[in-house]
Write a protein that holds these residues in place. Sequence first.
Motif, mmCIF file in Angstrom:
data_model
loop_
_atom_site.group_PDB
_atom_site.id
_atom_site.type_symbol
_atom_site.label_atom_id
_atom_site.label_comp_id
_atom_site.label_asym_id
_atom_site.label_seq_id
_atom_site.Cartn_x
_atom_site.Cartn_y
_atom_site.Cartn_z
ATOM 1 N N VAL A 1 -19.787 18.650 -49.487
ATOM 2 C CA VAL A 1 -20.539 18.540 -48.241
ATOM 3 C C VAL A 1 -21.763 19.451 -48.317
ATOM 4 O O VAL A 1 -21.669 20.586 -48.786
ATOM 5 C CB VAL A 1 -19.659 18.944 -47.026
ATOM 6 C CG1 VAL A 1 -20.433 18.777 -45.728
ATOM 7 C CG2 VAL A 1 -18.369 18.150 -47.000
ATOM 8 N N SER A 2 -22.888 18.955 -47.848
ATOM 9 C CA SER A 2 -24.095 19.786 -47.767
ATOM 10 C C SER A 2 -24.826 19.457 -46.468
ATOM 11 O O SER A 2 -24.546 18.447 -45.815
ATOM 12 C CB SER A 2 -25.006 19.559 -48.973
ATOM 13 O OG SER A 2 -25.437 18.216 -49.028
ATOM 14 N N ALA B 1 -24.796 30.916 -32.136
ATOM 15 C CA ALA B 1 -23.782 31.380 -33.084
ATOM 16 C C ALA B 1 -24.243 31.076 -34.496
ATOM 17 O O ALA B 1 -25.253 30.413 -34.711
ATOM 18 C CB ALA B 1 -22.432 30.702 -32.813
ATOM 19 N N THR B 2 -23.460 31.559 -35.449
ATOM 20 C CA THR B 2 -23.650 31.237 -36.858
ATOM 21 C C THR B 2 -22.599 30.203 -37.220
ATOM 22 O O THR B 2 -21.429 30.345 -36.863
ATOM 23 C CB THR B 2 -23.513 32.505 -37.728
ATOM 24 O OG1 THR B 2 -24.487 33.456 -37.280
ATOM 25 C CG2 THR B 2 -23.737 32.191 -39.195
ATOM 26 N N TYR B 3 -23.013 29.156 -37.956
ATOM 27 C CA TYR B 3 -22.166 27.992 -38.182
ATOM 28 C C TYR B 3 -22.152 27.532 -39.639
ATOM 29 O O TYR B 3 -22.994 27.919 -40.443
ATOM 30 C CB TYR B 3 -22.678 26.802 -37.355
ATOM 31 C CG TYR B 3 -22.574 26.960 -35.871
ATOM 32 C CD1 TYR B 3 -21.397 26.690 -35.197
ATOM 33 C CD2 TYR B 3 -23.694 27.348 -35.124
ATOM 34 C CE1 TYR B 3 -21.314 26.803 -33.817
ATOM 35 C CE2 TYR B 3 -23.617 27.459 -33.739
ATOM 36 C CZ TYR B 3 -22.422 27.183 -33.100
ATOM 37 O OH TYR B 3 -22.346 27.292 -31.734
ATOM 38 N N PHE B 4 -21.200 26.623 -39.906
ATOM 39 C CA PHE B 4 -21.158 25.801 -41.107
ATOM 40 C C PHE B 4 -20.634 24.442 -40.678
ATOM 41 O O PHE B 4 -20.225 24.245 -39.535
ATOM 42 C CB PHE B 4 -20.299 26.435 -42.216
ATOM 43 C CG PHE B 4 -18.839 26.565 -41.873
ATOM 44 C CD1 PHE B 4 -17.923 25.584 -42.241
ATOM 45 C CD2 PHE B 4 -18.364 27.686 -41.196
ATOM 46 C CE1 PHE B 4 -16.574 25.705 -41.928
ATOM 47 C CE2 PHE B 4 -17.016 27.820 -40.887
ATOM 48 C CZ PHE B 4 -16.116 26.829 -41.254
ATOM 49 N N VAL B 5 -20.645 23.475 -41.596
ATOM 50 C CA VAL B 5 -20.159 22.128 -41.297
ATOM 51 C C VAL B 5 -18.926 21.857 -42.146
ATOM 52 O O VAL B 5 -18.886 22.200 -43.329
ATOM 53 C CB VAL B 5 -21.241 21.067 -41.593
ATOM 54 C CG1 VAL B 5 -20.684 19.652 -41.426
ATOM 55 C CG2 VAL B 5 -22.459 21.277 -40.703
ATOM 56 N N ARG B 6 -17.918 21.233 -41.527
ATOM 57 C CA ARG B 6 -16.711 20.804 -42.237
ATOM 58 C C ARG B 6 -16.511 19.314 -41.960
ATOM 59 O O ARG B 6 -16.680 18.863 -40.836
ATOM 60 C CB ARG B 6 -15.498 21.597 -41.768
ATOM 61 C CG ARG B 6 -14.214 21.226 -42.517
ATOM 62 C CD ARG B 6 -13.025 22.051 -42.046
ATOM 63 N NE ARG B 6 -13.164 23.429 -42.487
ATOM 64 C CZ ARG B 6 -12.566 24.467 -41.888
ATOM 65 N NH1 ARG B 6 -11.806 24.286 -40.818
ATOM 66 N NH2 ARG B 6 -12.726 25.689 -42.352
ATOM 67 N N VAL B 7 -16.157 18.575 -43.008
ATOM 68 C CA VAL B 7 -15.850 17.151 -42.866
ATOM 69 C C VAL B 7 -14.394 16.945 -43.254
ATOM 70 O O VAL B 7 -13.981 17.315 -44.356
ATOM 71 C CB VAL B 7 -16.773 16.277 -43.753
ATOM 72 C CG1 VAL B 7 -16.400 14.799 -43.616
ATOM 73 C CG2 VAL B 7 -18.242 16.500 -43.387
#
Length: 179
Positions: free
Chosen positions: A35-36, A128-134
């Motif tokens: 994932v990117s 907030a500080t985030y990332f993505v998850r699939v």
Amino acid sequence: MELHPNAVLLLLSCFIVASYAHNVHLSTLNQSLIVSDSATPDQVLRAGVNTLTITWAYNTNLTVSEANYTTIEAKLCYAPVSQTGRDDRKTDDNLDFDKTCPFDITNGTYKHANNTFTWPIPKDTPSATYFVRVYVINAKNHEIAYGQTTNDQKTTNLFQVDGVVSEQKGSGGWSVVGN
């Protein structure tokens, strides 16, 4: 024989909870997706203004079967730095109790490769500080695999979203809500 209404209610609530909970743990899932996203590390995106493009594909270096992969769910997830001292954002390995990824980005039919989605960041997204998850979902609607834009410690490839902006009634001005 007469059943007491409270006993019936208790039995019914136990059945509902047991049928809802699927007891899936993140640590047991295959990390089979790559994932990117379009954000650069430490980039600040503005809620209600910017978009985020997410891409994902099956990791062809793995030998995990995709036979049960039916749908995907992409989620916006809090990074640990934005979870500190916040029980409403608490990470739990059991996905029934995990509060890391509360924001839906998209969902749809699983495809092996060439998956891209451009997400307009909603105005009500908290700062907030985030990332993505699939997540990959099977026919029983259970998570069976995943991929994310960050490492296992959730310290790389993070981005920030700058506040929820809303008009405060009676104040006559604008203020940033969230953190």
